[in-house]
Design a protein around this motif. Structure first.
Motif, mmCIF file in Angstrom:
data_model
loop_
_atom_site.group_PDB
_atom_site.id
_atom_site.type_symbol
_atom_site.label_atom_id
_atom_site.label_comp_id
_atom_site.label_asym_id
_atom_site.label_seq_id
_atom_site.Cartn_x
_atom_site.Cartn_y
_atom_site.Cartn_z
ATOM 1 N N VAL A 23 1.221 -1.279 -0.253
ATOM 2 C CA VAL A 23 -0.085 0.040 -0.209
ATOM 3 C C VAL A 23 0.926 1.191 0.007
ATOM 4 O O VAL A 23 0.688 2.105 -1.015
ATOM 5 C CB VAL A 23 -1.061 -0.249 1.584
ATOM 6 N N ALA A 30 -2.263 5.696 -7.178
ATOM 7 C CA ALA A 30 -3.492 5.179 -6.849
ATOM 8 C C ALA A 30 -4.386 6.283 -6.595
ATOM 9 O O ALA A 30 -4.313 7.633 -6.242
ATOM 10 C CB ALA A 30 -3.611 4.459 -5.431
ATOM 11 N N MET A 40 -10.689 1.811 -10.470
ATOM 12 C CA MET A 40 -9.722 2.194 -8.840
ATOM 13 C C MET A 40 -9.599 0.671 -8.815
ATOM 14 O O MET A 40 -9.819 -0.786 -8.969
ATOM 15 C CB MET A 40 -10.853 2.144 -7.771
ATOM 16 N N GLU A 42 -7.296 -2.224 -5.838
ATOM 17 C CA GLU A 42 -7.831 -1.500 -4.162
ATOM 18 C C GLU A 42 -6.682 -3.502 -3.764
ATOM 19 O O GLU A 42 -6.600 -4.199 -4.870
ATOM 20 C CB GLU A 42 -8.962 -2.727 -3.393
ATOM 21 N N SER A 44 -5.689 -5.189 -0.681
ATOM 22 C CA SER A 44 -6.434 -4.836 1.167
ATOM 23 C C SER A 44 -5.913 -5.822 2.031
ATOM 24 O O SER A 44 -5.960 -7.134 1.434
ATOM 25 C CB SER A 44 -7.605 -5.386 1.464
ATOM 26 N N HIS A 73 -12.233 -2.181 -9.248
ATOM 27 C CA HIS A 73 -13.282 -1.410 -9.279
ATOM 28 C C HIS A 73 -13.555 -0.181 -9.930
ATOM 29 O O HIS A 73 -12.914 0.009 -11.021
ATOM 30 C CB HIS A 73 -14.045 -0.547 -7.925
ATOM 31 N N SER A 83 -17.649 -4.377 -8.945
ATOM 32 C CA SER A 83 -16.023 -4.859 -9.324
ATOM 33 C C SER A 83 -15.687 -6.159 -9.230
ATOM 34 O O SER A 83 -16.420 -6.738 -9.048
ATOM 35 C CB SER A 83 -16.192 -4.644 -7.022
ATOM 36 N N HIS A 85 -13.138 -9.004 -7.678
ATOM 37 C CA HIS A 85 -12.229 -9.813 -6.479
ATOM 38 C C HIS A 85 -11.256 -10.992 -6.452
ATOM 39 O O HIS A 85 -12.060 -11.903 -6.923
ATOM 40 C CB HIS A 85 -12.118 -9.157 -5.345
ATOM 41 N N ARG A 156 -17.372 3.558 3.013
ATOM 42 C CA ARG A 156 -15.617 3.512 2.634
ATOM 43 C C ARG A 156 -15.281 5.035 2.703
ATOM 44 O O ARG A 156 -16.469 5.856 2.742
ATOM 45 C CB ARG A 156 -15.797 3.834 0.869
ATOM 46 N N SER A 164 -8.029 5.623 0.352
ATOM 47 C CA SER A 164 -9.208 5.451 1.152
ATOM 48 C C SER A 164 -9.178 4.410 2.627
ATOM 49 O O SER A 164 -8.190 2.806 1.639
ATOM 50 C CB SER A 164 -10.581 5.335 -0.120
ATOM 51 N N ASN A 166 -11.207 0.822 3.446
ATOM 52 C CA ASN A 166 -12.791 0.199 3.541
ATOM 53 C C ASN A 166 -12.801 -0.929 4.247
ATOM 54 O O ASN A 166 -12.011 -1.311 4.603
ATOM 55 C CB ASN A 166 -12.855 -0.415 1.852
#
Length: 176
Positions: A23, A30, A40, A42, A44, A73, A83, A85, A156, A164, A166
């Motif tokens: 990150v 980002a 976007m 992500e 995480s 996303h 989205s 994932h 979010r 951000s 989430n």
């Protein structure tokens, strides 16, 4: 047993540090998702529990297994996102069809439509952005493939233009 728990905790710490490092590397590249920036990415840390419904032992946070989730996303409109994932959990206790607990790794993938409040109830660039989502997915552990329909409630929080936080909870209803 203590050695197993220590090894599992050590893996959790490594996983969290790896994700935080990734990150930090991506921080400047980002972008927050909006009409002007429709895509976007992500990365995480996820905490997953695949045993609660089978064991009826709800909200036992000590049973949550850490994993890494990567997602993309796409902005579809003021109220909708698409989205996609994938999540990987390096070590989890998987409850088999026979009721046996088996240590294994888990791979989870899916797609969902997010119904979001930003752009409808709240301003599109608001700090607080609650959303609901559903779609389809599958996971694989111990050579078992399971399909599911997820129901997600998330919030979010837009910390800056490029970052951000989430928070989401998902229930996955197995369909096959």
């Amino acid at each position: 047993m203590m050695l197993y728990m220590f090894q599992k905790s050590s893996n959790t710490i490594r996983l969290i540090l790896l994700t935080l490092g990734a990150v930090a590397m991506c921080w400047s590249s980002a972008k927050a998702q909006s009409k002007n920036s429709p895509f976007m990415a992500e990365l995480s840390v996820s905490f997953l529990d695949y045993r609660a419904l089978q064991t009826r032992d709800f909200f036992q946070y000590k049973q949550f297994d850490p994993g890494i989730t990567m997602a993309g996303h796409a902005y579809l409109g003021k109220a909708l996102n698409l989205s996609i994932h994938t999540a990987f959990v390096p070590e989890t206790d998987w409850l088999t069809e026979e009721g046996q607990i088996k240590a294994t790794s888990l791979l989870d993938a899916g797609a969902a439509i997010q119904l979001k409040s930003n752009g409808t109830i709240f301003e599109e660039d608001a700090l607080f952005a609650p959303y609901l989502a559903t779609g389809f997915g599958l996971n694989s552990a111990s050579n078992n493939l399971r399909f599911y329909v997820p129901a997600t409630f998330g919030i979010r929080l837009q910390v800056s233009e490029n970052f951000s936080l989430n928070f989401a909870a998902t229930y996955k209803q197995r369909i096959a």
